[in-house]
Design a protein around this motif. Structure first.
Motif, PDB file in Angstrom:
ATOM      1  N   GLU A 281       2.594  -6.490   6.217  1.00  0.00           N
ATOM      2  CA  GLU A 281       2.197  -5.584   7.287  1.00  0.00           C
ATOM      3  C   GLU A 281       3.423  -4.833   7.775  1.00  0.00           C
ATOM      4  O   GLU A 281       4.560  -5.318   7.696  1.00  0.00           O
ATOM      5  N   THR A 282       3.171  -3.619   8.229  1.00  0.00           N
ATOM      6  CA  THR A 282       4.256  -2.790   8.759  1.00  0.00           C
ATOM      7  C   THR A 282       4.499  -3.138  10.228  1.00  0.00           C
ATOM      8  O   THR A 282       3.557  -3.240  11.013  1.00  0.00           O
ATOM      9  N   ILE A 283       5.755  -3.340  10.575  1.00  0.00           N
ATOM     10  CA  ILE A 283       6.144  -3.612  11.963  1.00  0.00           C
ATOM     11  C   ILE A 283       6.874  -2.373  12.478  1.00  0.00           C
ATOM     12  O   ILE A 283       7.906  -1.973  11.925  1.00  0.00           O
TER      13      ILE A 283
ATOM     14  N   ILE B  88      12.030   3.334   2.225  1.00  0.00           N
ATOM     15  CA  ILE B  88      13.313   2.799   2.684  1.00  0.00           C
ATOM     16  C   ILE B  88      13.412   2.999   4.190  1.00  0.00           C
ATOM     17  O   ILE B  88      13.054   4.053   4.715  1.00  0.00           O
ATOM     18  N   GLY B  89      13.852   1.969   4.898  1.00  0.00           N
ATOM     19  CA  GLY B  89      13.970   2.030   6.343  1.00  0.00           C
ATOM     20  C   GLY B  89      12.772   1.464   7.073  1.00  0.00           C
ATOM     21  O   GLY B  89      12.812   1.287   8.301  1.00  0.00           O
ATOM     22  N   GLU B  90      11.706   1.164   6.323  1.00  0.00           N
ATOM     23  CA  GLU B  90      10.497   0.636   6.949  1.00  0.00           C
ATOM     24  C   GLU B  90      10.694  -0.831   7.326  1.00  0.00           C
ATOM     25  O   GLU B  90      11.282  -1.611   6.567  1.00  0.00           O
ATOM     26  N   ASN B  91      10.197  -1.211   8.489  1.00  0.00           N
ATOM     27  CA  ASN B  91      10.275  -2.594   8.967  1.00  0.00           C
ATOM     28  C   ASN B  91       8.985  -3.303   8.576  1.00  0.00           C
ATOM     29  O   ASN B  91       7.896  -2.856   8.943  1.00  0.00           O
ATOM     30  N   VAL B  92       9.086  -4.379   7.793  1.00  0.00           N
ATOM     31  CA  VAL B  92       7.886  -5.050   7.282  1.00  0.00           C
ATOM     32  C   VAL B  92       7.949  -6.553   7.537  1.00  0.00           C
ATOM     33  O   VAL B  92       9.027  -7.137   7.691  1.00  0.00           O
ATOM     34  N   ARG B  93       6.761  -7.149   7.564  1.00  0.00           N
ATOM     35  CA  ARG B  93       6.638  -8.604   7.616  1.00  0.00           C
ATOM     36  C   ARG B  93       5.851  -9.025   6.374  1.00  0.00           C
ATOM     37  O   ARG B  93       4.755  -8.515   6.137  1.00  0.00           O
TER      38      ARG B  93
ATOM     39  N   LEU C   6       0.846  -1.188   0.000  1.00  0.00           N
ATOM     40  CA  LEU C   6       0.000   0.000   0.000  1.00  0.00           C
ATOM     41  C   LEU C   6       0.888   1.247   0.000  1.00  0.00           C
ATOM     42  O   LEU C   6       0.761   2.129  -0.845  1.00  0.00           O
ATOM     43  N   THR C   7       1.773   1.335   0.971  1.00  0.00           N
ATOM     44  CA  THR C   7       2.814   2.369   1.011  1.00  0.00           C
ATOM     45  C   THR C   7       4.085   1.684   1.481  1.00  0.00           C
ATOM     46  O   THR C   7       4.045   0.715   2.240  1.00  0.00           O
ATOM     47  N   VAL C   8       5.219   2.176   1.046  1.00  0.00           N
ATOM     48  CA  VAL C   8       6.485   1.588   1.469  1.00  0.00           C
ATOM     49  C   VAL C   8       7.587   2.628   1.322  1.00  0.00           C
ATOM     50  O   VAL C   8       7.565   3.443   0.390  1.00  0.00           O
TER      51      VAL C   8
END
Length: 743
Positions: free
Chosen positions: A68-70, A42-47, A38-40
């Motif tokens: 999902e964003t963690i 750099i630096g985002e923690n995702v599962r 959906l949105t992403v």
């Protein structure tokens, strides 16, 4: 399989559909992940949840279905997350300042007490509130998408649902998931019902009954072509769909029906010998067409031009001689506000159109030639040496909001004194309404078609209703004029239409029958005919040969035939990129057909130094896959009329392989060679109307493969599906009112 880590690099991102290729660091490893976010940032923690696949060009990748964003818990992780640009107005400097102030409590502060952010130097109270709102909006969207993904709803559709309901999405769907059936395009009853059932909603819920009723009416229109249903049939179908006994639920059905009537979603009234139920949109479409046709018909009724001399001059120049029916058709068309010319192949319809155009131009009329499909328009252009457009292109498509709308309408009519529409049997009520609204009050409308062809794929029965109304001038053409020596296509088509067996002695140059009994033999013979025998026999490119089959499924259905023909005519190759959509494999070089109208797809058409741009790809358009992007799945189609169109991966499901197509989809088209499997089956489908339509699609050769007994059975079967439509009745009523207005 689940991977959890940090987005280190975004290799590719398509913001329109969320498709992303990114580098994920997890532990001490780096993995390329592919899917929709959906949105992403750099630096985002995702599962992400998915599986490893091997791409022939890019090697091993992890394709994920859900994500999902963690939220990070470490100080450095929080700084990196906030610095990513995910929240508008928060860059690296601001992020560092916020985290240095609130440490591990940063997310709680932003979410629950954002006003405290104003304690940070450089952040005003207004900006603090804006940061909190942006963070909460993002979290709501992420939570909503995760909620919807649990019900196998795609990211694209989840975004569409969220844009409609915003932060109330989850509460609305939990309360009544069936509301999406009415309020969101692309969500049908079966999807909503699956969600509702998993939530434990009762089978006899009023929400469920209402959605089921609308589903039955929509399916009835979209798949069967009806604009209304007899009420007893309607209730029976609703009962079967919902698995509810209609007697036990009679009161609930009646209550829901009454509410739909009060909401003006449907209309119900008595039509001898039963009550009928009709979606309001079709009621307005058919009444609108009826009223405009009646007014157009009256507006030019007083015209009484004597065109005998013009007809004689045309005959002399073109060295032909019209018979009395053809002359009558020309005179009626020139003098009536609305007229209809109907006849089978070889009866001179095209020559009559040319004569009508010649005469009307002499009287200073601006003429527009239209046809329902690109192939039909191209054929009309070639046969008349005049410019012909599809109805859609004639009306022009513009974009307002998310949907394309026609430029020409009642407030901006077409610049034409005369509009001639060929292959009118293909025109459904929706398209007819759009066209007729765009005609000036004094515009002359000339409709041309074959009453014995199959009806339109879309809802309505426009040609048949106009014929049966008795208020429009109709010219019937029966005499065959176009028949080459040693040719049987035209004469055999007329024999079939008269319920007689065609000549099958294989002595002609263009009509052949190959006797085969077993379905597998029929299929194998057709594949060999298309790939080897006919190209060699006729010295013909295989692209000029079209298989027309009665059915989609089965050994001789288009799905099976397409798979075999694709494997031979366009086999897999390391040089050709392919993409899998559902159960279909699309490969560069494949012949494909658009299966529904898409007004939003942009195209460009180049002709030397001249180029034209537009929008809209329509049901029945045929083309070839020129290129598929390995990373994005973006696919370039070259259509037969010269248009080039780029399909995002999300739109490719609208295409189907077209080495073999159904006879219904062939309407309005002509092919050099047509190959038809003759098989047994239900008389509801395999009838005279169907085989007649198939045979009349051929220009140079017809090949039938199968059993003569099955062919005879089809020709003897004059059954045609009764369409439930109201245009005829509305036309008769509108004509009476027009008489009163015009005296």
């Amino acid at each position: 399989m689940i991977l959890e880590g940090i987005i280190e690099e975004i290799i590719y991102r398509n913001d329109s559909n969320g498709y992303t290729v990114a580098m994920l660091s997890h532990g001490n490893e780096y993995t390329t992940i592919v899917g929709k976010f959906l949105t992403v940032n750099i630096g985002e923690n995702v599962r992400v949840n998915g599986k490893f696949v091997t791409n022939s060009k890019y090697g091993e990748q992890f394709c994920f279905e859900t994500s999902e964003t963690i939220y990070p818990s470490s100080i450095e992780g929080i700084k990196k997350y906030l610095s990513s640009g995910l929240i508008k107005g928060v860059g690296p400097v601001t992020a560092n300042a916020i985290v240095d102030t609130f440490k591990e409590n940063t997310f709680d502060i932003i979410e629950y007490t954002p006003e405290k952010l104003s304690l940070v130097k450089g952040i005003s109270e207004k900006k603090a509130q804006a940061i909190g709102e942006a963070f909460n909006d993002l979290k709501k969207i992420q939570n909503t998408v995760m909620f919807l993904q649990n019900y196998n709803i795609s990211t694209n559709m989840a975004l569409k649902i969220y844009s409609t309901y915003q932060d109330k999405t989850i509460s609305y769907i939990k309360e009544n998931p069936y509301r999406m059936v009415e309020e969101i395009d692309g969500i049908g009853f079966l999807t909503a019902d699956k969600i509702a059932r998993s939530m434990g909603l009762k089978l006899d819920s009023a929400f469920r009954i209402r959605a089921g009723m609308l589903h039955v009416l929509n399916e009835n229109s979209e798949k069967s072509g009806n604009t209304y249903m007899p009420q007893n049939m309607f209730i029976e179908n609703v009962s079967n769909l919902l698995g509810l006994n209609k007697e036990d639920n009679d009161t609930k059905f009646k209550d829901v029906l009454d509410n739909l009537l009060l909401d003006k979603v449907i209309i119900s009234f008595y039509k001898h010998p039963y009550n009928i139920v009709m979606l309001t949109k079709y009621y307005f479409l058919e009444t609108s067409v009826a009223q405009k046709l009646a007014l157009l018909n009256m507006s030019s009724r007083s015209s009484n031009l004597n065109v005998e001399d013009e007809i004689s001059q045309f005959e002399k120049i073109n060295k032909i001689e019209f018979d009395s029916d053809q002359k009558r058709a020309i005179i009626n068309s020139v003098n009536c506000g609305v007229s209809l010319i109907t006849g089978g192949p070889g009866t001179g319809k095209t020559t009559i159109i040319k004569c009508i155009m010649t005469i009307l131009r002499q009287h200073q009329n601006k003429i527009m030639l239209l046809a329902p499909t690109g192939r039909a328009a191209k054929r009309l252009s070639e046969s008349t040496n005049e410019q012909a457009k599809t109805i859609h292109r004639g009306l022009e498509v513009d974009f307002r909001g998310d949907k394309g709308v026609f430029v020409h309408n009642e407030t901006n009519p077409l610049d034409a004194d005369v509009v001639i529409v060929d292959e009118v049997s293909m025109v459904d009520i929706l398209l007819m309404n759009s066209l007729i609204k765009a005609l000036n009050r004094d515009c002359k409308l000339i409709l041309v078609g074959d009453k014995d062809q199959l009806p339109s794929v879309g809802a309505g029965n426009v040609l048949d209703d106009i014929l049966k109304s008795g208020i429009i001038s109709v010219s019937y053409l029966t005499k065959i004029f176009r028949q080459s020596e040693n040719s049987l296509i035209v004469s055999n088509a007329h024999l079939i239409n008269d319920g007689k067996m065609p000549v099958l002695d294989n002595s002609s140059s263009d009509f052949f029958f190959d006797q085969k009994t077993e379905l597998q033999d029929i299929k194998n013979t057709i594949v060999e005919m298309v790939t080897k025998r006919i190209p060699k026999f006729k010295n013909l490119d295989v692209s000029k040969i079209q298989v027309l089959a009665p059915l989609k499924a089965g050994i001789c259905g288009i799905e099976s035939l397409n798979q075999n023909l694709q494997n031979i005519l366009n086999p897999p190759s390391v040089m050709k990129v392919e993409i899998i959509i559902g159960s279909s494999v699309f490969r560069e070089g494949d012949k494909v057909m658009q299966m529904s109208n898409n007004y939003d797809l942009r195209w460009i058409k180049k002709d030397g130094y001249y180029s034209e741009e537009g929008a809209g790809v329509f049901n029945g358009d045929i083309g070839y896959i020129h290129k598929i992007d390995r990373n994005t799945g973006e696919t370039i189609i070259w259509f037969e009329d010269g248009r080039e169109c780029v399909y995002p991966r999300t739109e490719i499901h609208q295409l189907s392989l077209a080495y073999a197509i159904t006879i219904h989809k062939s309407q309005g088209s002509e092919f050099d060679v047509v190959v038809i499997p003759i098989i047994s089956g239900t008389g509801l489908i395999l009838n005279r109307n169907l085989i007649y339509t198939a045979v009349t699609r051929a220009k140079k050769m017809v090949v039938l493969v199968g059993e003569k007994s099955n062919l005879k059975r089809m020709i003897s079967n004059a059954y045609t599906v009764q369409r439930f439509t109201m245009l005829k009745d509305f036309l008769i009523n509108a004509n009476e009112k027009a008489k009163e207005l015009f005296g």
